[in-house]
Design a protein around this motif. Structure first.
Motif: not given
Length: 976
Positions: A187, A193, A209, A214, A216-217, A219, A228, A230, A238, A245, A248
């Motif tokens: 990112a 990304m 995006g 961004i 941090c990410l 899994s 994701v 922000l 996502h 998406t 949120t």
């Protein structure tokens, strides 16, 4: 052409020659040992969780200590500490084969377990994140490069692969999506990304995006889904496969506009949860099925939340924050909320006051975070914070932060161990507080009594210093108004004030009632407070006869402890700021505003020593327990050690920063310090205690000493600290680097190699070697018993009967088979001693034996004594065992001469009065091993009897000196 020899040197040449001959600093008096209370630090990326078998370990950076450490997540137990690095680690990745990579700037330090094996250099910019992936470690830099490093070839300096992104891309973080083989997701600050294949080194797909950086990410447990985070506080789930998406979540950090710094998902049975953390120390937990807020953990950390991690298949969340703490939360409440399961924490603010409590095992520290902590120097898990009541529950009730309910910053403290089991034994004074507080170290909690000076509320002033009597029954407090009050510690009741008599004013009540002639002279006059300005220090002597106080008004006053009357005073000329007593004697050291330390005799009530040299305000000072040293710290960045007996500075040290507080252990082996801007309590080992050096040459040249790192605690029953790491690696007790370039004069070399001679006949001097050295000689059997392996040694494979051995070659060596001789019969017996030595090569004359025999011929055993002083205990035992190899009744003339020389050596040293305690320990070891030989031989027995009478005579002389000194001390003491 060369100038004439008689031409005078110019002033410029003289200055140049003088500059080239600048005095070099001597070896430091204190060596770095370990840091207490440094749990985690270094930023969001200085964190890595790795599962090994059934155990889970977390590797965190310490920030200010320039190292990293590993905790076992089962009990948050410290198991390993990395080596010292050049800079604090900013990114950490722990991978297979015990490989740990740490990045600082553009360089990556690679370690296998606790040993550094190499440095990776490829990035042209700063490394912002590292990610372990199978047998590789990926590093992401702000130079738009992703480097792939092999774990199996950790010492290699070349990466396996390099991914180069577009120059207009500014990467921020990366993650490996689950089930995506050889893929990483990168990112950038534009909110886009990129999905990369690390094998083909190609960008597979670009995600457009959300037009927001961004931060941090993470899994998600679901396939193809990533979280994701922000910079505006949103978390977006996502789907990578369909580039859609899913949902949120807004305001996940608890405040609108705050960046998301950490995300973690719960796996296994139970409600699917997602935890997020931000910069305000709040953790928000979201229900992924209902897509709603599940719970909010307010004030989980005092500061930013660095990282979050849900343990696989468990309802346990681990978090690390900027408040120097690691916490574990378990979701087992009825409403689904979490409670604190376990934690490890230190000071969230720099400590400003450190003191040893009663012995060498505990250190009390107070910091800018308003916390009072006790650190254990033996077991780090025993370190704790003293409770200030139900602060957490009251903070939740009134919806305020815990800091607002805590007591103010600690200005002074005093403790005693005598009454620890009966009542409170710790007293503190706090900033802007008109009361002193009592604490129980045993219960680790605040006591029930507060010591409030009598008087009207509007007339009260804050407490400036405190003192606890040696008996533990009385607490004395001093105020900013110059008052000194005494309290009973058990009940908390006021027990009188220390006041001066003002003869210029008559007591108004006595005059008015007409009883002027009926009262005593001191009661006829009015009284004044003990001092006219802030009380800077208090000290009660060991007999509770004298109370000493110093103040900013420049006076040092002496009070009768029982009657509370003034018995004497000394005017210092400048304001006093600090005071340190000599607990075992009648001396106090006082520092004034002119950066000068004065030593006063309590009995004579006069100054006996004066030390000047600091260039700024003195922050703290302390007496050594034997009264020989005074240690002082100053804002000029130095710590000075003063020799009280010789009235000179012993050494000037720079201990890695400005020392704000210091305390020397009662056994003089460790120095505890707090440093400005650092959250740890740093321990420094006394080189004279743990090395062979007899003394340090006095010098005023500053000695720079680096900060110590964290070390794993290892308990030693003999009291010798270990600098080793837990695991397969071992090292010496204290590793000190010798500076070969430092000049050592011949006088200093002689002083280190030989013991000082007695001042007069009949007296004895010690060897000045570390106490642990000669004590170990007396406990070698216990040490061997303690160090026995738990498992018995495996039986070696039996050699075939037809392979003969040579008996002469097997003495002291592994068995060697001889093809030229016949085999051994089954009836041969193995004996412990060799009965005949046909070859002279079997007995090799050792260096100690050679020196003893040379000393016997020359009549001087100085070289043998110096060699004995430098021998480790295990080698000395081997030397004694090798003096004779035959059975007791079959010793040879050569061996008899060697034993006689050793006995003469011991008798000579005892007669001279040198190395007294070392010779006593050596004799104990020698007699324990060779006693049977000495009793069987008539000549050796007679020599032993003469030596025994010599030892008895020396002890009778010393006992007479001890009794004489004790009687004189009692006489002078009772003269009061």
């Amino acid at each position: 052409r060369a100038p004439p020899a008689n031409v005078a040197m110019s002033p410029a040449r003289k200055e140049e020659a003088a500059g080239s001959a600048v005095e070099k600093p001597p070896p430091p008096l204190f060596a770095p040992f370990r840091a207490l209370g440094v749990i985690c630090g270094g930023g969001r990326q200085a964190w890595s969780v790795r599962r090994q078998g059934e155990a889970t370990y977390v590797t965190v950076g310490t920030g200010e200590s320039n190292t990293w450490q590993v905790y076992d997540c089962a009990k948050l137990k410290l198991v390993m500490v990395g080596p010292m690095l050049e800079d604090p680690p900013e990114c950490i990745a722990s991978a297979k084969r015990d490989v740990t990579a740490t990045a600082s700037g553009r360089e990556i330090a690679v370690c296998v377990r606790a040993h550094r094996v190499g440095t990776w250099r490829k990035h042209e910019g700063k490394v912002i994140q590292m990610l372990p992936l199978g047998n590789y470690i990926l590093s992401l830099g702000d130079d738009n490069m992703v480097c792939l490093w092999s774990v199996e070839d950790a010492g290699s300096n070349e990466p396996v692969a390099v991914l180069e992104m577009e120059r207009d891309c500014q990467p921020t973080c990366m993650v490996h999506p689950e089930t995506y083989l050889n893929k990483i997701l990168v990112a950038d600050e534009s909110g886009q990304m990129q999905l990369w294949n690390i094998v083909s080194k190609k960008c597979i797909y670009n995600f457009q995006g959300w037009d927001c950086p961004i931060s941090c990410l993470a899994s998600a447990p679901a396939v193809d889904v990533v979280a994701v985070g922000l910079a505006d506080g949103r978390v977006i789930l996502h789907n990578l496969r369909f580039d859609e998406t899913i949902t949120t979540f807004h305001d996940t950090t608890g405040v609108r506009g705050g960046p998301v710094q950490a995300i973690s998902f719960r796996t296994g049975v139970g409600v699917p949860l997602m935890a997020t953390g931000g910069a305000l120390g709040m953790i928000t937990v979201w229900d992924l099925e209902k897509k709603t807020l599940h719970t909010v953990m307010k004030d989980a950390h005092e500061g930013s939340v660095y990282q979050l991690h849900f343990f696989a298949g468990e309802p346990v969340l681990m978090s690390a924050g900027a408040d120097n703490s690691i916490k574990q939360w378990i979701f087992d409440n009825m409403d689904g909320s979490a409670r604190l399961l376990r934690f490890r924490s230190g000071h969230s603010g720099p400590p400003g006051l450190v003191r040893y409590h009663a012995d060498d095992k505990q250190i009390i520290s107070a910091g800018e975070d308003k916390a009072l902590r006790i650190f254990s120097t033996i077991q780090d898990q025993q370190s704790r914070e003293l409770s200030q009541g139900h602060v957490e529950s009251r903070a939740k009730k009134f919806q305020i932060k815990e800091e607002e309910l805590k007591l103010g910053r600690v200005l002074g403290l005093a403790s005693s161990q005598i009454r620890e089991k009966d009542w409170c034994n710790l007293i503190t004074c706090h900033e802007h507080d008109c009361a002193a507080y009592l604490w129980s170290v045993k219960d680790s909690a605040l006591g029930e009594h507060k010591l409030i000076p009598p008087g009207k509320i509007e007339d009260q002033t804050p407490i400036s210093c405190v003192c606890l009597s040696v008996c533990g029954n009385f607490g004395i407090v001093g105020t900013f108004a110059g008052k000194i009050e005494r309290f009973n510690v058990q009940s908390g009741l006021h027990r009188g004030s220390y006041k001066r008599i003002d003869k210029s004013k008559q007591h108004p009540s006595r005059k008015r009632k007409g009883i002027w002639s009926a009262v005593s002279a001191p009661e006829r006059y009015a009284t004044r407070s003990a001092h006219d300005d802030k009380v800077a220090g208090l000290y009660s002597d060991g007999r509770n006869k004298t109370l000493v106080s110093c103040s900013a008004d420049g006076y040092l006053r002496f009070w009768d402890f029982r009657t509370r009357r003034l018995t004497g005073e000394v005017r210092g000329g400048f304001e006093f700021v600090k005071m340190a007593p000599y607990q075992s004697g009648m001396l106090v050291a006082v520092a004034n505003g002119e950066h000068v330390i004065s030593v006063f005799d309590i009995v004579a009530k006069r100054m006996v020593r004066r030390f000047a040299g600091h260039g700024a305000r003195i922050t703290d000072l302390c007496f050594s327990d034997d009264g020989h040293w005074i240690l002082s710290s100053s804002l000029d960045g130095t710590v000075r050690c003063w020799d009280v007996m010789h009235s000179r500075v012993l050494q000037v040290m720079e201990l890695g920063g400005t020392v704000t507080s210091l305390s020397l252990s009662p056994s003089l082996d460790m120095l505890a310090t707090s440093i400005l801007g650092r959250r740890g309590v740093y321990l420094w080992a006394n080189r004279l205690y743990y090395t062979k050096e007899g003394s340090i040459p006095p010098s005023e040249v500053p000695v720079d000493v680096s900060l110590p790192a964290n070390l794993v605690e290892m308990e030693d029953k003999l009291g010798v600290p270990s600098a080793g790491l837990r695991g397969d690696d071992t090292c010496d007790v204290l590793e000190v680097k010798e500076d070969d370039s430092s000049p050592v004069t011949e006088d200093l070399r002689v002083m280190l190699e030989t013991a000082p001679s007695p001042l007069k006949p009949g007296m004895a001097t010690l060897s000045l070697i570390p106490r642990s050295h000669w004590k170990t000689l007396l406990h070698l059997e216990e040490i061997k018993e303690r160090n026995k392996p738990l498992q018995p040694p495996k039986k070696p494979e039996v050699a075939p009967f037809f392979l003969p051995t040579s008996q002469e070659e097997t003495f002291g060596k592994d068995v060697k088979f001889s093809p030229d001789t016949g085999g051994l019969d089954d009836g041969e017996q193995t004996v412990t001693r060799v009965k005949r030595r046909e070859s002279a090569d079997i007995f090799a004359e050792t260096e100690f034996v050679r020196l003893v025999q040379a000393g016997a011929e020359a009549g001087d055993y100085t070289s043998a004594a110096a060699y004995l002083r430098g021998m480790p205990p295990n080698l000395l035992e081997a030397e004694v065992c090798s003096l004779i190899l035959n059975e007791p009744g079959e010793i040879e003339p050569r061996e008899r001469r060697i034993l006689a020389s050793v006995l003469d050596f011991a008798q000579s040293e005892l007669s001279a009065g040198r190395n007294f305690e070392l010779i006593q320990g050596f004799l104990g070891l020698f007699l324990r091993i060779q006693a049977d030989v000495l009793l069987m031989d008539a000549e050796l027995k007679s020599r032993s009897l003469r030596l025994s009478s010599q030892v008895s005579q020396r002890w009778r002389q010393l006992d007479h000196l001890f009794q004489e000194t004790s009687c004189m001390l009692n006489l002078f003491t009772n003269l009061q």
